[in-house]
Design a protein around this motif. Structure first.
Motif, short mmCIF file in Angstrom:
data_model
loop_
_atom_site.label_atom_id
_atom_site.label_comp_id
_atom_site.label_asym_id
_atom_site.label_seq_id
_atom_site.Cartn_x
_atom_site.Cartn_y
_atom_site.Cartn_z
N LYS A 171 45.98 55.95 123.35
CA LYS A 171 47.07 55.90 124.23
C LYS A 171 47.89 54.44 124.21
O LYS A 171 47.16 53.54 124.20
CB LYS A 171 46.80 56.25 125.48
CG LYS A 171 46.30 57.74 125.78
CD LYS A 171 46.05 57.90 127.23
CE LYS A 171 45.88 59.41 127.57
NZ LYS A 171 46.97 60.11 127.29
N ASN A 179 57.01 54.29 128.93
CA ASN A 179 56.67 55.57 128.48
C ASN A 179 55.32 55.39 127.78
O ASN A 179 55.05 54.51 127.14
CB ASN A 179 57.66 56.07 127.36
CG ASN A 179 58.96 56.26 127.79
OD1 ASN A 179 59.12 56.64 128.86
ND2 ASN A 179 60.04 56.12 126.87
N THR A 180 54.41 56.50 128.14
CA THR A 180 53.27 56.45 127.49
C THR A 180 53.02 57.53 126.38
O THR A 180 53.66 58.68 126.57
CB THR A 180 51.90 56.75 128.45
OG1 THR A 180 52.18 55.58 129.47
CG2 THR A 180 50.68 56.67 127.82
N TYR A 181 52.60 57.29 125.23
CA TYR A 181 52.38 58.19 124.17
C TYR A 181 51.06 58.46 123.68
O TYR A 181 50.29 57.32 123.68
CB TYR A 181 53.20 57.95 123.09
CG TYR A 181 54.93 57.81 123.36
CD1 TYR A 181 55.56 59.00 123.14
CD2 TYR A 181 55.45 56.80 123.76
CE1 TYR A 181 56.77 59.17 123.56
CE2 TYR A 181 56.76 56.74 123.99
CZ TYR A 181 57.37 57.77 123.77
OH TYR A 181 58.44 58.24 124.20
N ASP A 182 50.69 59.51 123.25
CA ASP A 182 49.28 59.86 122.84
C ASP A 182 49.16 59.91 121.12
O ASP A 182 50.21 60.28 120.50
CB ASP A 182 48.62 61.15 123.19
CG ASP A 182 48.23 61.21 124.63
OD1 ASP A 182 48.30 60.11 125.40
OD2 ASP A 182 48.01 62.28 125.04
#
Length: 73
Positions: A31, A38-41
């Motif tokens: 992550k 913004n947080t992305y996996d």
């Protein structure tokens, strides 16, 4: 400072591109919370990629060269 995000411990990083990074070795989920919030996996990320990111002089450059568009969930 460490914070929790969806069962992944997030580690604050000193970077212009990102503010926090977390990794779960059991699921290989990475992550990244970017500076804009913004947080992305990222899925099926090998441990050595996470280790490389954490040790990189420029986390933004490492992300662009080794992670971006390579580990979709």
């Amino acid at each position: 400072m460490r914070i929790r995000s969806l069962d992944v411990e997030m580690i604050r990083v000193n970077s212009r591109a990102m503010s926090a990074v977390g990794y779960d070795p059991s699921t290989q989920v990475l992550k990244i919370t970017f500076s804009r919030g913004n947080t992305y996996d990222f899925c099926r990320v090998p441990q050595y990629i996470f280790d490389g990111l954490m040790g990189a002089f420029s986390k933004g450059t490492y992300y662009n060269d080794h992670i971006k568009d390579r580990y979709p969930c």
